[in-house]
Design a protein around this motif. Structure first.
Motif, short mmCIF file in Angstrom:
data_model
loop_
_atom_site.label_atom_id
_atom_site.label_comp_id
_atom_site.label_asym_id
_atom_site.label_seq_id
_atom_site.Cartn_x
_atom_site.Cartn_y
_atom_site.Cartn_z
N SER A 167 0.84 -1.20 0.00
CA SER A 167 0.00 0.00 0.00
C SER A 167 0.87 1.25 0.00
O SER A 167 1.96 1.27 0.58
CB SER A 167 -0.92 0.01 1.24
N THR A 168 0.37 2.27 -0.63
CA THR A 168 1.06 3.57 -0.64
C THR A 168 0.02 4.66 -0.84
O THR A 168 -1.14 4.39 -1.17
CB THR A 168 2.12 3.63 -1.76
N VAL A 169 0.43 5.88 -0.61
CA VAL A 169 -0.45 7.04 -0.79
C VAL A 169 0.11 7.88 -1.92
O VAL A 169 1.31 8.22 -1.94
CB VAL A 169 -0.56 7.88 0.51
N ARG A 170 -0.73 8.22 -2.87
CA ARG A 170 -0.31 9.04 -4.02
C ARG A 170 -1.17 10.31 -4.05
O ARG A 170 -2.40 10.23 -3.99
CB ARG A 170 -0.47 8.24 -5.31
N THR A 171 -0.50 11.47 -4.15
CA THR A 171 -1.19 12.77 -4.21
C THR A 171 -0.89 13.44 -5.53
O THR A 171 0.26 13.42 -6.00
CB THR A 171 -0.73 13.68 -3.05
N ALA A 172 -1.90 14.03 -6.14
CA ALA A 172 -1.73 14.72 -7.42
C ALA A 172 -0.75 15.88 -7.28
O ALA A 172 -0.71 16.57 -6.25
CB ALA A 172 -3.08 15.23 -7.93
N PHE A 173 0.07 16.06 -8.32
CA PHE A 173 1.09 17.13 -8.27
C PHE A 173 0.46 18.48 -8.61
O PHE A 173 -0.40 18.59 -9.48
CB PHE A 173 2.21 16.83 -9.26
N ALA A 174 0.92 19.52 -7.94
CA ALA A 174 0.54 20.91 -8.25
C ALA A 174 1.64 21.81 -7.75
O ALA A 174 2.30 21.52 -6.73
CB ALA A 174 -0.79 21.28 -7.61
N GLN A 175 1.85 22.90 -8.45
CA GLN A 175 2.85 23.87 -8.02
C GLN A 175 2.19 25.24 -7.99
O GLN A 175 2.26 26.02 -8.94
CB GLN A 175 4.06 23.88 -8.97
N PRO A 176 1.48 25.53 -6.88
CA PRO A 176 0.70 26.77 -6.83
C PRO A 176 1.55 28.03 -6.95
O PRO A 176 1.11 29.04 -7.50
CB PRO A 176 0.02 26.70 -5.46
N SER A 177 2.79 28.02 -6.43
CA SER A 177 3.64 29.22 -6.44
C SER A 177 4.99 28.88 -7.06
O SER A 177 5.53 27.79 -6.83
CB SER A 177 3.84 29.75 -5.02
N PRO A 178 5.56 29.79 -7.84
CA PRO A 178 6.91 29.55 -8.37
C PRO A 178 7.97 29.51 -7.28
O PRO A 178 9.04 28.94 -7.49
CB PRO A 178 7.14 30.76 -9.30
N LEU A 179 7.69 30.11 -6.12
CA LEU A 179 8.66 30.15 -5.03
C LEU A 179 8.27 29.15 -3.96
O LEU A 179 7.13 29.17 -3.47
CB LEU A 179 8.73 31.57 -4.42
N PRO A 180 9.17 28.27 -3.56
CA PRO A 180 8.85 27.28 -2.53
C PRO A 180 8.47 27.95 -1.20
O PRO A 180 9.01 29.00 -0.85
CB PRO A 180 10.15 26.48 -2.39
N LYS A 181 7.54 27.33 -0.50
CA LYS A 181 7.14 27.76 0.84
C LYS A 181 6.58 29.18 0.88
O LYS A 181 6.75 29.90 1.86
CB LYS A 181 8.32 27.64 1.82
N THR A 182 5.95 29.62 -0.20
CA THR A 182 5.26 30.91 -0.21
C THR A 182 3.84 30.70 -0.72
O THR A 182 3.55 29.70 -1.38
CB THR A 182 5.97 31.94 -1.11
N ASN A 183 2.97 31.66 -0.41
CA ASN A 183 1.60 31.58 -0.89
C ASN A 183 1.31 32.64 -1.96
O ASN A 183 0.17 33.02 -2.17
CB ASN A 183 0.61 31.74 0.27
N ALA A 184 2.37 33.10 -2.65
CA ALA A 184 2.20 34.11 -3.70
C ALA A 184 2.15 33.42 -5.06
O ALA A 184 3.05 32.64 -5.40
CB ALA A 184 3.36 35.11 -3.67
N SER A 185 1.12 33.73 -5.81
CA SER A 185 1.00 33.15 -7.16
C SER A 185 1.93 33.89 -8.12
O SER A 185 2.49 34.96 -7.80
CB SER A 185 -0.44 33.28 -7.66
N ALA A 186 2.08 33.34 -9.32
CA ALA A 186 2.91 33.99 -10.33
C ALA A 186 2.35 35.36 -10.69
O ALA A 186 3.11 36.31 -10.93
CB ALA A 186 2.99 33.11 -11.58
N GLY A 187 1.02 35.49 -10.70
CA GLY A 187 0.41 36.78 -11.02
C GLY A 187 0.73 37.83 -9.98
O GLY A 187 1.02 38.99 -10.31
N LEU A 188 0.69 37.47 -8.70
CA LEU A 188 1.00 38.44 -7.64
C LEU A 188 2.47 38.80 -7.66
O LEU A 188 2.84 39.98 -7.50
CB LEU A 188 0.60 37.85 -6.28
#
Length: 508
Positions: free
Chosen positions: A151-172
């Protein structure tokens, strides 16, 4: 300006003729100093209170004082005026439009026995919708996966921000960069703007976003530099970017060096193809000549710059041909002419150069071979007469006076000033580079200094990219937003695709 000489009265000669010689020498020296001070005062007054336009008023009898020297022939200049449409400018057709329909009320319609609609009258108003902040929730599906008893857990990939560990989108992030390096808004003003929209974004956070985004975009610089160094001609200049020394309360004069590549070259079919214009800036903590020597160590071709002595070693290599700036030469005469109440030699020199620029204005849209032919036929004779005029008047001037300095500058750099007549790819001045430098000066007035070497390198990167966008008429926000989204996963060997002149928006 020459230094003042302290006199010891006991050492003055007692012979009358020798004493007159000392007085004459002192008179020349102090006349030069006085002229220089008057010129500096006039320039300061014009800077603070006068017009910044480099245009002179009416100049009657410009050449009346030099009848024995060459003068430009009289020219009849025909000025035509094209009638323009009056009224409000038409709104762009590509803007989104919303239709609002108006009709007669039921009471108004009841006044008539019958109604037939025969058309409509349409008018337009331009509406503004303030910018808004939206929180986007990125929901990544999570699965419990089983295979072969494991058994394993698989999560869909997403990269919401170009900068790691930030909540700023590319638009902002793109908005912060454009606000800083295009609209010249310092971070404390951006902080207040976001606060009015109900979001607390401290300037320290905005600063880290700006630095992180700039360092991500630095991956494009080697490709941009390679493109610039392959251009038919290169322009260069430098400007101050004050740098705060770590923990100290004063700044040092760090520099931004600008290198702009442009021009056209013949392709295999014998057609002139324009090299996509691009500019790159480099941050350094000094103005030592080693910086341009290192940057241009592999460059071969024409280099258009001011008379900074740091470039001389490049010219001595034989790989790089010096091209001087005619506008820089003109400016020295213009500053003197603007300060004078009556036209004199400085105004005459400006008129000579104006004649050369009238030739350039007639051929600005022509291909390089056509430009070369016209310059050989029309500009070279004017330059020959102008040089004779300069050589005729220069011996009558005090070398250290403002006018003597301007004449000396033109004669010392004559070969480089006239080199643009040898190749149609060249330009008579370095105005293209100076124009690319202007946003740096405007931003410097707003944010005053950079607080670290890291910030200076990021500023150089962003001024390079938005400056290249400007040269290629690309909207910088759309470009930066798209590139910031794509950079983290874009193949390293295809980064040239993301340069402004090669950029094509990603298909959603």
């Amino acid at each position: 300006m020459p230094a003042l000489v302290a006199l010891d009265i006991n050492k003055l000669p007692r012979d009358v003729d020798a004493l007159l010689g000392v007085i004459s020498e002192l008179h020349s020296q102090y006349s030069s100093i006085l002229d220089s001070l008057h010129q500096q005062l006039a320039n300061l007054r014009r800077l603070h209170f006068g017009a910044t336009s480099e245009k002179l008023g009416a100049q009657p009898e410009l050449f009346a004082e030099a009848k024995s020297l060459p003068v430009p022939p009289d020219e009849k200049i025909t000025v035509s005026y094209q009638r323009t449409r009056r009224g409000r400018p038409r709104l762009p057709r590509d803007l989104p439009r919303e239709r609002v329909e108006y009709d007669l009320s039921q009471t108004e319609k009841a006044e008539f026995d019958s109604l037939e609609r025969i058309g409509e009258e349409v008018s337009e108003t331009l509406e503004y919708t303030p910018a808004k902040l939206v929180v986007i929730e990125h929901a990544r599906a999570k699965y419990a996966c089983r295979k072969d008893g494991e058994s394993t857990v698989r999560t869909a990939f997403a990269q919401p921000s170009p900068l790691p560990k930030t909540n700023a989108s590319a638009g902002l992030l793109a908005h912060v960069l454009v606000s800083t390096f295009v609209d010249h808004l310092p971070l404390h003003r951006q902080e207040r703007i976001f606060a009015r929209q109900g979001v607390d974004l401290p300037r320290s956070t905005l600063c880290e976003w700006k630095l992180g985004s700039g360092e991500l975009l630095m991956a494009l610089l080697p490709w941009l530099i390679r493109h610039i160094l392959s251009a038919p001609r290169l322009h260069t200049d430098d400007t101050i970017l004050p740098l705060i020394e770590g923990g100290r309360g004063f700044t040092k004069a760090a520099r931004l060096w600008g290198y702009l590549g442009a021009g056209a070259r013949l392709n295999d079919a014998g057609e002139w193809v324009e090299h996509a214009p691009a500019v790159v800036f480099e941050f350094t903590e000094s103005r030592e000549s080693m910086h341009p020597l290192r940057f241009l160590k592999d460059y071969e071709g024409y280099l258009q710059a001011d008379a900074y002595s740091g470039y001389d070693a490049l010219y001595r290599t034989g790989r790089i041909v010096e091209v001087a700036c005619l506008a820089h030469c003109r400016r020295k005469f213009f500053e003197i002419a603007k300060a004078q109440k009556t036209p004199g030699l400085a105004a005459d020199a400006v008129a000579w150069i104006a004649k050369l620029y009238r030739i350039e204005s007639r051929i600005k849209d022509e291909p390089p071979d056509k430009k070369l032919a016209v310059r050989q036929e029309q500009s070279i004779p004017v330059l020959s007469q102008f040089k004779l005029w300069l050589e005729g008047h220069y011996p009558t001037l005090l070398p250290q006076s403002p006018l003597g300095v301007a004449f000396g500058y033109a004669l010392r750099h004559w070969t480089a000033l006239t080199r643009y007549t040898e190749n149609g790819v060249l330009m008579p001045d370095n105005n293209l580079m100076e124009s690319a430098m202007r946003p740096v000066a405007m931003g410097r007035r707003a944010y005053l200094f950079t607080a670290s070497e890291r910030g200076g390198r990021v500023a150089a990167t962003l001024y390079s990219l938005v400056g290249t966008c400007r040269l290629n008429r690309i909207e910088p926000y759309a470009y930066l937003k798209d590139v910031l989204q794509r950079l983290p996963s874009h193949p390293v060997n295809r980064l040239a695709e993301l340069l402004p002149f090669n950029w094509k928006p990603a298909v959603a």
